[in-house]
Design a protein around this motif. Structure first.
Motif, short mmCIF file in Angstrom:
data_model
loop_
_atom_site.label_atom_id
_atom_site.label_comp_id
_atom_site.label_asym_id
_atom_site.label_seq_id
_atom_site.Cartn_x
_atom_site.Cartn_y
_atom_site.Cartn_z
N GLN A 183 48.22 68.23 8.46
CA GLN A 183 48.82 67.28 9.40
C GLN A 183 47.70 66.77 10.30
O GLN A 183 47.41 67.34 11.34
N ARG A 190 45.28 64.51 12.83
CA ARG A 190 45.46 63.86 14.13
C ARG A 190 44.13 63.32 14.61
O ARG A 190 43.06 63.76 14.18
N ARG A 235 49.39 49.81 20.14
CA ARG A 235 49.34 48.64 19.25
C ARG A 235 48.22 47.74 19.76
O ARG A 235 48.15 47.47 20.95
N ILE A 255 46.70 52.49 12.11
CA ILE A 255 47.77 53.43 11.72
C ILE A 255 47.76 54.66 12.62
O ILE A 255 48.79 55.05 13.16
N VAL A 256 46.59 55.28 12.80
CA VAL A 256 46.55 56.55 13.55
C VAL A 256 46.72 56.34 15.05
O VAL A 256 47.30 57.18 15.73
N GLU A 267 48.63 54.08 16.42
CA GLU A 267 50.07 53.91 16.65
C GLU A 267 50.81 55.22 16.42
O GLU A 267 51.66 55.61 17.22
N ARG A 268 50.47 55.91 15.36
CA ARG A 268 51.16 57.16 15.03
C ARG A 268 50.98 58.22 16.12
O ARG A 268 51.95 58.83 16.56
N ASP A 269 49.76 58.43 16.56
CA ASP A 269 49.48 59.53 17.49
C ASP A 269 49.75 59.17 18.96
O ASP A 269 50.05 60.06 19.75
N SER A 281 39.36 61.29 12.86
CA SER A 281 40.47 62.23 12.68
C SER A 281 40.00 63.43 11.88
O SER A 281 38.95 63.39 11.24
#
Length: 145
Positions: A46, A48, A104, A95-96, A98-100, A39
């Motif tokens: 912010q 990504r 899962r 985490i990233v 799932e977030r982006d 990332s």
């Protein structure tokens, strides 16, 4: 990465829908995937995901999520409980991803946690590869933009 003069084949850069589909087709049926993300957290407020690395025996893929509009085809593969996903220090990657992308992962093996459970003194990937396999990682560009 080299060990005793042996060279690995160059990674396959995936930045087109056709290349992405070809990668997914190749990964179907693989029993295990090594997965890592990179990332831009050092350079953006912010952050990504800017790169997803996926490896299987004999092939390394570098997926450019900034060039691809749709990565949804990767989701079912990462969620497949029949496919082992091997990561190192998986917490951030989970985490990233799932977030982006809403991904899962199931059936996960984290080599960092394994080293801790085994009581080894070093837990970083470079240290583990050096001590266990004699492989030296070049971390020269780890913090490059």
């Amino acid at each position: 990465m080299m060990k005793e003069g042996r060279r690995l084949p160059p990674p396959i850069w995936v930045d087109t829908p056709a290349g992405f589909r070809a990668m997914l087709a190749h990964l179907q049926g693989e029993p295990a995937l090594a997965v890592d993300t990179e990332s831009n957290s050092l350079y953006a407020y912010q952050e990504r995901v800017c790169l997803i690395q996926i490896s299987v025996p004999g092939t390394d893929y570098l997926v450019d999520p900034l060039a691809l509009d749709d990565l949804s085809g990767l989701g079912p593969l990462l969620a497949d409980g029949q496919v082992l996903k091997v990561l190192h220090g998986a917490e951030y990657d989970l985490i990233v991803l799932e977030r982006d992308f809403g991904f899962r992962l199931t059936n996960l093996f984290d080599t960092m946690w394994a080293s801790r459970i085994l009581g080894w003194s070093a837990h970083g990937l470079a240290a583990l590869l050096k001590s266990r396999f004699g492989v030296n990682l070049n971390k020269k560009y780890q913090r490059a933009n």
